[in-house]
Write an enzyme that holds these catalytic residues in place. Structure first.
Site, PDB file in Angstrom:
ATOM      1  CG  LEU A  27      36.929  79.041  45.246  1.00  0.00           C
ATOM      2  CD1 LEU A  27      37.795  77.820  44.959  1.00  0.00           C
ATOM      3  CD2 LEU A  27      36.164  78.849  46.560  1.00  0.00           C
ATOM      4  N   GLY A  66      34.547  84.019  48.982  1.00  0.00           N
ATOM      5  CA  GLY A  66      34.277  82.596  48.756  1.00  0.00           C
ATOM      6  C   GLY A  66      35.325  81.718  49.421  1.00  0.00           C
ATOM      7  CG  ASN A 103      37.658  80.901  41.022  1.00  0.00           C
ATOM      8  OD1 ASN A 103      36.820  81.592  41.594  1.00  0.00           O
ATOM      9  ND2 ASN A 103      38.594  81.404  40.236  1.00  0.00           N
ATOM     10  NE  ARG A 104      36.073  84.078  35.176  1.00  0.00           N
ATOM     11  CZ  ARG A 104      35.806  85.355  34.941  1.00  0.00           C
ATOM     12  NH1 ARG A 104      34.833  85.684  34.097  1.00  0.00           N
ATOM     13  NH2 ARG A 104      36.480  86.320  35.560  1.00  0.00           N
ATOM     14  CB  THR A 105      40.754  81.688  37.118  1.00  0.00           C
ATOM     15  OG1 THR A 105      40.022  82.702  36.427  1.00  0.00           O
ATOM     16  CG2 THR A 105      42.177  81.656  36.619  1.00  0.00           C
ATOM     17  CB  ALA A 116      26.673  91.369  42.952  1.00  0.00           C
ATOM     18  CB  SER A 144      26.968  91.204  57.379  1.00  0.00           C
ATOM     19  OG  SER A 144      27.447  92.492  57.628  1.00  0.00           O
ATOM     20  N   GLY A 196      32.348  91.234  55.963  1.00  0.00           N
ATOM     21  CA  GLY A 196      33.544  91.265  55.111  1.00  0.00           C
ATOM     22  C   GLY A 196      34.320  89.964  55.151  1.00  0.00           C
ATOM     23  CE  LYS A 225      25.884  92.674  53.934  1.00  0.00           C
ATOM     24  NZ  LYS A 225      26.561  92.857  52.723  1.00  0.00           N
ATOM     25  CG  HIS A 276      23.882  95.297  57.783  1.00  0.00           C
ATOM     26  ND1 HIS A 276      25.035  95.625  57.098  1.00  0.00           N
ATOM     27  CD2 HIS A 276      24.281  95.010  59.044  1.00  0.00           C
ATOM     28  CE1 HIS A 276      26.073  95.528  57.899  1.00  0.00           C
ATOM     29  NE2 HIS A 276      25.645  95.156  59.090  1.00  0.00           N
ATOM     30  CG  ASN A 277      25.568  96.849  53.323  1.00  0.00           C
ATOM     31  OD1 ASN A 277      25.492  96.060  54.259  1.00  0.00           O
ATOM     32  ND2 ASN A 277      26.337  96.623  52.285  1.00  0.00           N
ATOM     33  CD  GLU A 316      28.505  99.065  56.605  1.00  0.00           C
ATOM     34  OE1 GLU A 316      28.043  97.916  56.725  1.00  0.00           O
ATOM     35  OE2 GLU A 316      29.344  99.359  55.734  1.00  0.00           O
TER      36      GLU A 316
HETATM   37  P1  NBP Z   1      34.580  89.621  43.652  1.00  0.00           P
HETATM   38  O1  NBP Z   1      33.288  90.343  43.803  1.00  0.00           O
HETATM   39  O2  NBP Z   1      35.807  90.400  43.441  1.00  0.00           O
HETATM   40  O3  NBP Z   1      34.420  88.561  42.476  1.00  0.00           O
HETATM   41  C1  NBP Z   1      35.490  87.755  42.069  1.00  0.00           C
HETATM   42  C2  NBP Z   1      35.018  86.342  41.800  1.00  0.00           C
HETATM   43  O4  NBP Z   1      33.991  86.353  40.778  1.00  0.00           O
HETATM   44  C3  NBP Z   1      36.143  85.494  41.277  1.00  0.00           C
HETATM   45  O5  NBP Z   1      35.995  84.196  41.800  1.00  0.00           O
HETATM   46  C4  NBP Z   1      35.900  85.528  39.772  1.00  0.00           C
HETATM   47  O6  NBP Z   1      36.444  84.445  39.093  1.00  0.00           O
HETATM   48  C5  NBP Z   1      34.411  85.457  39.758  1.00  0.00           C
HETATM   49  N1  NBP Z   1      33.798  85.805  38.460  1.00  0.00           N
HETATM   50  C6  NBP Z   1      33.702  86.987  37.819  1.00  0.00           C
HETATM   51 BR1  NBP Z   1      34.467  88.544  38.409  1.00  0.00          BR
HETATM   52  N2  NBP Z   1      33.046  86.928  36.661  1.00  0.00           N
HETATM   53  C7  NBP Z   1      32.690  85.647  36.536  1.00  0.00           C
HETATM   54  C8  NBP Z   1      31.992  84.941  35.538  1.00  0.00           C
HETATM   55  N3  NBP Z   1      31.477  85.554  34.484  1.00  0.00           N
HETATM   56  N4  NBP Z   1      31.829  83.610  35.703  1.00  0.00           N
HETATM   57  C9  NBP Z   1      32.353  82.982  36.777  1.00  0.00           C
HETATM   58  N5  NBP Z   1      32.997  83.603  37.773  1.00  0.00           N
HETATM   59  C10 NBP Z   1      33.180  84.914  37.654  1.00  0.00           C
HETATM   60  O7  NBP Z   1      34.807  88.649  44.919  1.00  0.00           O
HETATM   61  P2  NBP Z   1      34.601  88.895  46.475  1.00  0.00           P
HETATM   62  O8  NBP Z   1      35.101  90.228  46.904  1.00  0.00           O
HETATM   63  O9  NBP Z   1      35.113  87.674  47.133  1.00  0.00           O
HETATM   64  O10 NBP Z   1      33.028  88.946  46.645  1.00  0.00           O
HETATM   65  C11 NBP Z   1      32.197  87.862  46.258  1.00  0.00           C
HETATM   66  C12 NBP Z   1      30.760  88.271  46.446  1.00  0.00           C
HETATM   67  O11 NBP Z   1      30.540  88.545  47.833  1.00  0.00           O
HETATM   68  C13 NBP Z   1      30.373  89.547  45.704  1.00  0.00           C
HETATM   69  O12 NBP Z   1      29.049  89.442  45.240  1.00  0.00           O
HETATM   70  C14 NBP Z   1      30.480  90.620  46.740  1.00  0.00           C
HETATM   71  O13 NBP Z   1      29.638  91.714  46.481  1.00  0.00           O
HETATM   72  C15 NBP Z   1      30.032  89.870  47.972  1.00  0.00           C
HETATM   73  N6  NBP Z   1      30.523  90.407  49.230  1.00  0.00           N
HETATM   74  C16 NBP Z   1      31.785  90.877  49.350  1.00  0.00           C
HETATM   75  C17 NBP Z   1      32.244  91.361  50.565  1.00  0.00           C
HETATM   76  C18 NBP Z   1      33.642  91.831  50.717  1.00  0.00           C
HETATM   77  O14 NBP Z   1      33.968  92.346  51.795  1.00  0.00           O
HETATM   78  N7  NBP Z   1      34.510  91.669  49.722  1.00  0.00           N
HETATM   79  C19 NBP Z   1      31.394  91.371  51.671  1.00  0.00           C
HETATM   80  C20 NBP Z   1      30.128  90.849  51.543  1.00  0.00           C
HETATM   81  C21 NBP Z   1      29.695  90.374  50.324  1.00  0.00           C
HETATM   82  P3  NBP Z   1      37.940  84.532  38.512  1.00  0.00           P
HETATM   83  O15 NBP Z   1      38.821  84.183  39.651  1.00  0.00           O
HETATM   84  O16 NBP Z   1      37.939  83.519  37.436  1.00  0.00           O
HETATM   85  O17 NBP Z   1      38.139  85.926  38.010  1.00  0.00           O
END
Ligand code: NBP
Length: 478
Positions: free
Chosen positions: A10, A14, A32-34, A76, A128, A130, A182, A185-186, A189
């Protein structure tokens, strides 16, 4: 169990996707893990819809209606594998794990295959747009089985971006197809951003225009065939003045471009597939070159092109030429991306409908652009076309733009202004148009030093010339 979908992970993406589902009337289980992130979401946005917060994995799974739809939105890579392992042990055949993270498509293929063995549908989904897209409507690119799409498609269609009432989502193909598309797409971009950057640079260095004036020119272009989100935000950035210095914002930003890696993935994958995505590659390398500080400092001493001041009339004319060059190069960059998707589709048996991809990129993603509507129509008219460039409307535009395009690239070279993506796109165009390529000489060279053999234009078979012999006689290689 009351939740139609659960989201674990989350952080920004998320959280916003979970809110988007809830705002559309779905009951959403949260994990969420935390646990603090789960609590914060319910506290801040609980009023937006029906959420079922869960602290443990078991509680989360128990909250989901069967067959369960469990969406992973974590970082990821290794984190995704860890989360899949944790939940797969708690799920049953028929349940669905949806990975909405930016996974590499080969990881998605591996995960899909492993979970298929357990009877669990693994659905890799490209999301896609963001964090804003996740909340207000992203472009959604799901892979996975046809059966899983029957269960997930209507939900994705509900929360996705809409253009002309049509949802920006389609079942792209099986296993990793969604994450592959996807990724491309990037890559596109990257190319589109670089092309706009080169247009800006030319208008500034050759045309002599200031950023605010270039913003106006871009706004004008954005009313025509170049109408796109990237054009719009480029104008906004160029029009912005830095509050601290009063200078154009673009002049106070360090000129070294970052990247999170999806462009690099696209180029690496293209090399493996043999797909010549030269504009995307040049855009990716341009970012790398911008970061080579020591190298740039060393090269700065070297002589450059000849520059001269343009009259106001010449500058205006030049701006028109740049519009042609930008549009033609953009067509090529997208065409290269489509072709790469076609190559992968054949390689992996995905049967991807390119018209549908153009349709779902019209909203909720960074490359959204008016011209994608025409791309969609071009593929609808001929789903088997190998290139957009042979479509009647695009043929006419290229015929109109190719001379200005050449003039811009030549002018850039004379002035010493770098246009790696413009010139890569033009060279690609000329490479594919050319009747006889110097690849024939390459084959001769390869045969000479490595006996790699060659084919002839007049006979079937493989041949080798005995270069070491005085008579250079030829043998057929069986
Ligand atoms: P992040 O990529 O920053 O990931 C943070 C989340 O991953 C938190 O919920 C964190 O939990 C969890 N997490 C991690 Br780090 N390690 C973990 C583990 N070992 N077990 C369980 N949970 C774990 O988050 P985001 O930016 O929201 O992106 C989420 C996904 O969406 C990614 O794959 C990202 O590439 C993709 N994405 C992002 C965007 C963007 O614009 N940001 C766009 C499109 C796709 P915690 O809270 O406990 O640390």
């Amino acid at each position: 169990a009351t939740a139609q979908i659960g989201v674990t992970g989350l952080a920004v993406m998320g959280r916003n996707l979970a809110r988007n589902f809830a705002r559309h009337g779905y009951t959403v289980a949260l994990h969420n893990r935390t646990p603090a992130r789960t609590k914060a979401l319910v506290e801040d946005f609980g009023h937006e819809g029906a959420f079922v917060p869960a602290e443990t994995a078991e509680e989360f799974v128990a909250a989901l209606e069967r067959p369960r739809r469990l969406m992973i939105m974590v970082q990821a890579g290794a984190a995704t594998d860890a989360v899949i392992d944790e939940f797969a042990a708690l799920l049953e055949p028929g349940d669905m794990i949806i990975d909405g993270g930016n996974a590499h498509f080969t990881d998605t293929r591996r995960r899909e295959q492993a979970l298929r063995g357990l009877g669990i549908h693994f659905v890799g989904v490209g999301v896609s747009g963001g964090e804003e897209g996740a909340l207000h409507g992203p472009s959604i690119m799901p892979g996975g089985s046809v059966a899983s799409y029957a269960a997930l498609g209507p939900m994705f269609e509900t929360i996705s971006a809409k253009v002309d009432g049509e949802p920006c989502v389609t079942h792209v193909g099986t296993d990793g197809a969604g994450h592959f598309v996807k990724m491309v797409h990037n890559g596109i971009e990257y190319a589109d951003m670089q092309l706009i950057g080169e247009a800006y640079h030319l208008l500034r260095q050759v045309g002599g225009y200031e950023p605010a004036r270039i913003a106006e020119i871009f706004r004008q272009w954005n009313k025509g065939r170049l109408d796109s989100y990237l054009m719009e935000i480029s104008a906004e950035v160029l029009a912005h003045t830095d509050a601290a210095t009063g200078r154009p914002f673009v002049d106070v930003v360090a000129d070294s471009a970052g990247q999170k890696g999806t462009g690099r993935w696209t180029v690496r994958t293209a090399l493996e597939l043999g797909s010549p995505v030269t504009a995307i590659a040049q855009a990716t390398f341009a970012r790398a070159a911008s970061g080579q500080r020591a190298l740039r400092a060393a090269y700065r001493e070297l002589p450059g092109g000849t520059s001269w001041d343009l009259t106001a009339y010449e500058a205006e004319r030049f701006a028109c030429l740049v519009e042609h060059a930008l549009y033609a190069s953009k067509l090529i960059a997208y065409d290269q991306g489509w072709k790469m998707i076609l190559d992968a589709s054949a390689e992996y048996g995905w049967d991807i409908d390119l018209g549908a991809i153009a349709r779902i990129w019209r909203g909720g993603c960074i490359v959204r652009a008016a011209f994608l509507d025409r791309v969609r129509a071009a593929y609808a008219a001929d789903p088997c076309r190998v290139t957009l460039l042979t479509e009647e409307g695009f043929v006419a535009e290229i015929a109109d733009s190719q001379v200005p395009w050449r003039e811009v690239v030549a002018t850039a070279a004379r002035h010493g202004v770098p246009v790696p993506a413009f010139s890569a796109a033009l060279s690609y165009y000329d490479t594919l148009r050319t009747e006889r390529l110097p690849a024939a000489l390459t084959q001769g060279q390869r045969d000479y030093f490595g006996a790699h053999t060659y084919r002839r234009t007049d006979r079937e078979g493989r041949f080798h010339t005995l270069w070491e012999r005085a008579d250079r006689s030829e043998t057929e290689v069986i």
